[in-house]
Design a protein around this motif. Structure first.
Motif, PDB file in Angstrom:
ATOM      1  N   LEU A 149       0.822  -1.208   0.000  1.00 58.77           N
ATOM      2  CA  LEU A 149       0.000   0.000   0.000  1.00 58.77           C
ATOM      3  C   LEU A 149       0.859   1.262   0.000  1.00 58.77           C
ATOM      4  O   LEU A 149       0.560   2.235  -0.697  1.00 58.77           O
ATOM      5  CB  LEU A 149      -0.928   0.011   1.223  1.00 58.77           C
ATOM      6  CG  LEU A 149      -2.018  -1.059   1.282  1.00 58.77           C
ATOM      7  CD1 LEU A 149      -2.847  -0.895   2.555  1.00 58.77           C
ATOM      8  CD2 LEU A 149      -2.922  -1.002   0.053  1.00 58.77           C
ATOM      9  N   GLN A 150       1.942   1.218   0.774  1.00 60.88           N
ATOM     10  CA  GLN A 150       2.856   2.357   0.773  1.00 60.88           C
ATOM     11  C   GLN A 150       3.511   2.511  -0.593  1.00 60.88           C
ATOM     12  O   GLN A 150       3.726   3.636  -1.066  1.00 60.88           O
ATOM     13  CB  GLN A 150       3.928   2.165   1.854  1.00 60.88           C
ATOM     14  CG  GLN A 150       4.867   3.347   2.021  1.00 60.88           C
ATOM     15  CD  GLN A 150       4.158   4.604   2.484  1.00 60.88           C
ATOM     16  OE1 GLN A 150       3.323   4.553   3.394  1.00 60.88           O
ATOM     17  NE2 GLN A 150       4.465   5.733   1.852  1.00 60.88           N
ATOM     18  N   GLY A 151       3.786   1.384  -1.253  1.00 63.49           N
ATOM     19  CA  GLY A 151       4.350   1.428  -2.597  1.00 63.49           C
ATOM     20  C   GLY A 151       3.389   2.050  -3.600  1.00 63.49           C
ATOM     21  O   GLY A 151       3.799   2.846  -4.458  1.00 63.49           O
ATOM     22  N   LEU A 152       2.105   1.701  -3.494  1.00 62.23           N
ATOM     23  CA  LEU A 152       1.099   2.309  -4.376  1.00 62.23           C
ATOM     24  C   LEU A 152       1.056   3.822  -4.176  1.00 62.23           C
ATOM     25  O   LEU A 152       0.956   4.590  -5.136  1.00 62.23           O
ATOM     26  CB  LEU A 152      -0.276   1.708  -4.106  1.00 62.23           C
ATOM     27  CG  LEU A 152      -0.539   0.281  -4.577  1.00 62.23           C
ATOM     28  CD1 LEU A 152      -1.923  -0.182  -4.147  1.00 62.23           C
ATOM     29  CD2 LEU A 152      -0.393   0.162  -6.088  1.00 62.23           C
ATOM     30  N   LYS A 153       1.148   4.236  -2.943  1.00 62.73           N
ATOM     31  CA  LYS A 153       1.129   5.674  -2.648  1.00 62.73           C
ATOM     32  C   LYS A 153       2.377   6.357  -3.212  1.00 62.73           C
ATOM     33  O   LYS A 153       2.281   7.410  -3.867  1.00 62.73           O
ATOM     34  CB  LYS A 153       1.054   5.878  -1.129  1.00 62.73           C
ATOM     35  CG  LYS A 153       1.076   7.334  -0.710  1.00 62.73           C
ATOM     36  CD  LYS A 153       0.996   7.483   0.802  1.00 62.73           C
ATOM     37  CE  LYS A 153       1.051   8.954   1.205  1.00 62.73           C
ATOM     38  NZ  LYS A 153       0.958   9.111   2.688  1.00 62.73           N
TER      39      LYS A 153
END
Length: 256
Positions: free
Chosen positions: A148-152
């Motif tokens: 999720l942090q990567g998507l952000k």
């Protein structure tokens, strides 16, 4: 109830003054008291009916499954947006957002499944074959948060926006990059392993029993004409034609 018109008032000519006054007060008091009490009772009946009719509609039952146990609000929003792109709403029915898939994922990551409680996690950890699935020492919950942090981060880098605020075609492009697992890397894991987990969780949330947070109102089952958790099929199993049944969840059996 004494009718006030039938109350007897004793004439002062026939009785002494004190006695006639006493009878008058006694009789009229009973009569008036009866009328007042009767009127109050009748009023309360009609007022009660009026109040009852004016009652607002009963509130919908609280859906306790729609409460976050693992994500913060931003993580929930990213998950909801990503799941909707994997299983979007179309002419056939609702998408992942309407089905509550993000709540399902949240609950799973908060459970022992999220921390790989039943998996052997002592190593050695070697890169597995594609058919062996994820062989990482990273727990599912940690991998998901990392993804999720990567998507952000990737969305901010490429579009200068958070993932949940991108247009649908932009969200699709970001997820395609993560699915391939080549252009962008995570710290300690691959985007491909995260995308695989996200996709699996999304499909589970669409078709799992509503007790676990997803498949809201059994709409995922209804799109497939899936009967859900029926008690028995013995009276139908030998029929030749297709039989469409109203689906039942585990919660339905618990309420009986």
């Amino acid at each position: 109830m004494i009718n006030i018109r039938e109350a007897t008032v004793v004439s002062e000519k026939d009785q002494p003054q004190s006695n006639s006054r006493r009878n008058f007060l006694k009789n009229s008091g009973i009569a008036i008291g009866g009328a007042v009490i009767g009127g109050a009772a009748i009023s309360s009946v009609f007022l009660g009916r009026k109040t009852q009719q004016a009652q607002p509609a009963a509130p919908k039952p609280v859906e306790y499954n729609q409460a976050l146990m693992f994500f913060n609000q931003e993580q929930y929003q990213i998950t909801e947006a990503a799941a909707e792109r994997i299983f979007p709403k179309d002419e056939l029915g609702p998408g992942a957002k309407e089905l509550g898939v993000a709540f399902y994922i949240d609950h799973q990551l908060a459970s022992p499944w999220g921390i790989n409680a039943r998996d052997y996690m002592m190593g050695p950890f070697v890169k597995g074959e594609p058919t062996q699935g994820n062989q990482s020492q990273m727990r599912r919950a940690d991998l998901f948060l990392l993804g999720l942090q990567g998507l952000k981060d990737y969305s901010q880098k490429k579009y200068n926006k958070d993932f949940q605020n991108l247009a649908e075609n932009e969200q699709n492009d970001v997820l395609k990059v993560f699915e391939k697992g080549e252009e962008f890397t995570l710290n300690g894991a691959t985007t491909k392993s995260f995308f695989s987990l996200l996709r699996s969780y999304t499909i589970e949330g669409v078709y799992s029993d509503p007790m676990y947070g997803g498949n809201k109102d059994m709409m995922g089952w209804k799109m497939r004409n899936y009967p859900g958790n029926q008690m028995s099929y013995t009276d139908l199993i030998e029929k030749d034609e297709f039989i469409k049944m109203e689906p039942m969840s585990l919660r339905d059996h618990m309420s009986h």
